[in-house]
Write an enzyme that holds these catalytic residues in place. Structure first.
Site, PDB file in Angstrom:
ATOM      1  N   LYS A   2       0.600  -1.503   0.338  1.00 32.69           N
ATOM      2  CA  LYS A   2      -0.247  -0.080  -0.322  1.00 32.69           C
ATOM      3  C   LYS A   2       1.242   1.602  -0.068  1.00 32.69           C
ATOM      4  O   LYS A   2       1.500   2.043   1.047  1.00 32.69           O
ATOM      5  CB  LYS A   2      -0.772   0.361   0.776  1.00 32.69           C
ATOM      6  CG  LYS A   2      -1.739   1.150   1.980  1.00 32.69           C
ATOM      7  CD  LYS A   2      -2.608   1.787   0.125  1.00 32.69           C
ATOM      8  CE  LYS A   2      -2.835   3.661   1.052  1.00 32.69           C
ATOM      9  NZ  LYS A   2      -1.960   4.298   1.103  1.00 32.69           N
ATOM     10  N   GLU A  46       8.110   1.367  12.035  1.00 37.57           N
ATOM     11  CA  GLU A  46       9.575   2.615  12.146  1.00 37.57           C
ATOM     12  C   GLU A  46       8.488   4.359  11.511  1.00 37.57           C
ATOM     13  O   GLU A  46       8.071   4.001  10.013  1.00 37.57           O
ATOM     14  CB  GLU A  46      10.266   2.561  10.572  1.00 37.57           C
ATOM     15  CG  GLU A  46      11.580   3.278  10.798  1.00 37.57           C
ATOM     16  CD  GLU A  46      10.807   4.967   9.976  1.00 37.57           C
ATOM     17  OE1 GLU A  46      11.494   5.328  10.841  1.00 37.57           O
ATOM     18  OE2 GLU A  46      11.995   4.526   8.912  1.00 37.57           O
ATOM     19  N   CYS A  92      13.048  10.914   8.192  1.00 35.77           N
ATOM     20  CA  CYS A  92      12.201  10.506   9.258  1.00 35.77           C
ATOM     21  C   CYS A  92      13.959  10.871  10.481  1.00 35.77           C
ATOM     22  O   CYS A  92      14.069  11.183  11.272  1.00 35.77           O
ATOM     23  CB  CYS A  92      12.333   9.130   9.512  1.00 35.77           C
ATOM     24  SG  CYS A  92      13.371   7.926   8.681  1.00 35.77           S
ATOM     25  N   GLU A 142       8.738  17.055  15.762  1.00 35.03           N
ATOM     26  CA  GLU A 142       8.984  16.294  14.111  1.00 35.03           C
ATOM     27  C   GLU A 142       8.388  17.198  12.966  1.00 35.03           C
ATOM     28  O   GLU A 142       6.758  17.244  12.905  1.00 35.03           O
ATOM     29  CB  GLU A 142       8.452  14.596  13.650  1.00 35.03           C
ATOM     30  CG  GLU A 142       9.093  14.677  12.691  1.00 35.03           C
ATOM     31  CD  GLU A 142       9.450  12.612  12.288  1.00 35.03           C
ATOM     32  OE1 GLU A 142      10.164  12.370  11.549  1.00 35.03           O
ATOM     33  OE2 GLU A 142       8.036  12.475  12.140  1.00 35.03           O
TER      34      GLU A 142
END
Length: 498
Positions: free
Chosen positions: A191, A266, A301, A400
């Site tokens: 996906k 993750e 990330c 973040e």
């Protein structure tokens, strides 16, 4: 040379988009509902394609086909050497279209073409080849329990794996998940993110052309509905996800509320980049810090978004970082002269600006403010920013941002730097620059991060496992260790008469 390469890129850009349908049971297919999602290029905000908006019926069909393929043993029953040949052929086919795929990636999600070709697509190829080569080199174990009793400890595939991807590095991260899951013998339902599906669709199609059997590799496109349907599905045995912590939590809850499917995550990061006064090469440290931080527009990330600088060199080093950052060129990602392309979409662009405004209200000062820079008017561009004297407890230092915003934080001692580095909810990456081996070893033992670069370290390599601690998730992509999350151990105990 540059002009010749630029002409090749222009030719690749003009090629028609190869695959804009989901892939189920070896066939290109629309969503059952007929609904589609527009693919809007961040380069100029224009719609360049439409992909199926897959929902639960499409996911059910994809999972059923994957289960049928798994139970038929058409893939897991192949010899490892045969699977190896298929995956290596797949990698060759991807390499043959490397520039076309890189240009497609740039158009779809804004990654600069040089980065897309030399890192993203190249690393996807490398990962497929590495796992392909590993396919026939993973052996089971024997345990002799008695003179007439022998046990086989065999590694067995889990069944149907769902792999949900992020938009920031779709080809590379797809290969990290597809490689180990497939060579272990599983069927996979992929996906991709709705903001970065095009390159994944073509890579999957090339896999089928290489000989991956029908149903073994399915691709469902769409928004969160397709991902949720996979997470909640009772016939998915394992789900691997790279993305936000918010979605990661939802996946864990869906697993608990369905069939307790295995989950690996993750998630986000807020990596600290520690620069001590005895760094072996401060110019190199500035170069690497800026390149790593602002590559892919800071949409990474593991990006070193918190620059921790020892007080004695804070002013001079920050000046060097600001100078290098100011020199970065923001523009069309298909232009080789561009260092940064656009932010992936309008929503992400707006979120970054909102976080910068909030930081200003908290007292943060920007030594370099990308909002004031001249950038292309069409599309979702934002020049890089550097915030200085940042409070380590501020939102800019704790949350973040996933964009081109660097926070500079001052420290005095190595112990203070370690405390600051560990002072967020994340534990994905860290870096340290020092010529003092004792300080380096002291710090790396105490830094809570899954990947620590020392004096520049290296970029991503498939040989090393990748993942984090704390709210950066659990489980590892890359390396042979990744195969563990897509397989389990089975004992077969045999007693003989003599």
């Amino acid at each position: 040379m540059l002009e010749s390469k630029q002409r090749q890129i222009a030719e690749a850009e003009r090629l028609p988009i190869p695959t804009v349908q989901a892939i189920i049971d070896g066939k290109l297919t629309a969503a059952a509902s007929g609904k589609t999602l527009a693919v809007v290029s961040p380069i100029n905000g224009e719609t360049i394609a439409a992909i199926p908006d897959c929902e639960t019926p499409d996911v059910d069909r994809a999972v059923a086909g994957a289960r049928k393929a798994f139970e038929s043993r058409r893939w897991q029953g192949m010899s490892p050497k045969q699977r190896k040949r298929v995956v290596l052929d797949w990698a060759d086919r991807v390499e043959a279209e490397k520039l076309r795929l890189a240009a497609l990636q740039s158009r779809d999600m804004g990654m600069p073409i040089r980065l897309a070709e030399e890192l993203e697509i190249s690393f996807a190829i490398d990962s497929l080849r590495w796992y392909g080569e590993a396919a026939d080199k993973i052996y089971d174990e024997l345990a002799h329990l008695e003179d007439t009793v022998t046990a086989m400890i065999s590694r067995t595939p889990l069944g149907v794996v769902a792999a949900i991807l992020p938009w920031n590095a779709p080809a590379m991260i797809a290969a990290w998940k597809l490689g180990p899951a497939l060579i272990a013998g599983n069927s996979v339902v992929l996906k991709p993110a709705d903001d970065a599906s095009l390159v994944c669709l073509r890579i999957a199609e090339l896999g089928l052309e290489a000989g991956i059997p029908e149903g073994v590799l399915q691709v469902v496109t769409g928004d969160h509905k397709a991902g949720a349907a996979l997470a909640e599905h009772h016939d998915v045995d394992c789900i691997t996800f790279t993305g936000s912590g918010e979605v990661g939590r939802k996946i864990m809850m869906a697993s608990a509320n369905s069939n307790l499917k295995r989950v690996s995550l993750e998630l986000g990061g807020k990596s600290a980049n520690i620069v001590l006064t005895d760094a072996p090469n401060l110019a190199m440290a500035a170069d690497v810090s800026v390149g790593f931080m602002f590559g892919n527009q800071g949409q990474v990330c593991e990006a070193p978004t918190r620059l921790l600088v020892q007080r004695d060199i804070r002013d001079s080093f920050t000046e060097e970082v600001v100078k290098r950052t100011r020199a970065l060129k923001v523009g069309n990602p298909l232009d080789l002269r561009s260092d940064l392309g656009p932010i992936v979409n309008a929503a992400q662009h707006g979120q970054i600006l909102a976080r910068m405004e909030r930081a200003e209200k908290e007292g943060v000062r920007f030594a370099l403010d990308g909002r004031a820079a001249e950038v292309p008017k069409a599309g979702f561009y934002l020049a890089p920013s550097v915030a200085v004297d940042v409070d380590p407890n501020s939102s800019l230092a704790q949350e973040e941002i996933f964009g081109p915003v660097l926070s500079v934080i001052t420290f005095d001692t190595i112990d203070e730097a370690i405390t600051l580095a560990n002072g967020t909810k994340y534990g994905l990456g860290a870096s340290i620059w020092s010529n003092n081996l004792e300080n380096v070893l002291y710090a790396t033992k105490r830094l809570v991060a899954g990947n620590i670069n020392v004096n520049g370290g290296t970029g991503p390599v498939v040989e090393l496992p990748f993942g984090g601690f704390k709210e950066s998730g659990f489980g590892r992509d890359r390396s042979l260790h990744a195969i563990d999350k897509y397989s389990d151990l089975k004992n077969v105990i045999i007693r003989t008469a003599r």
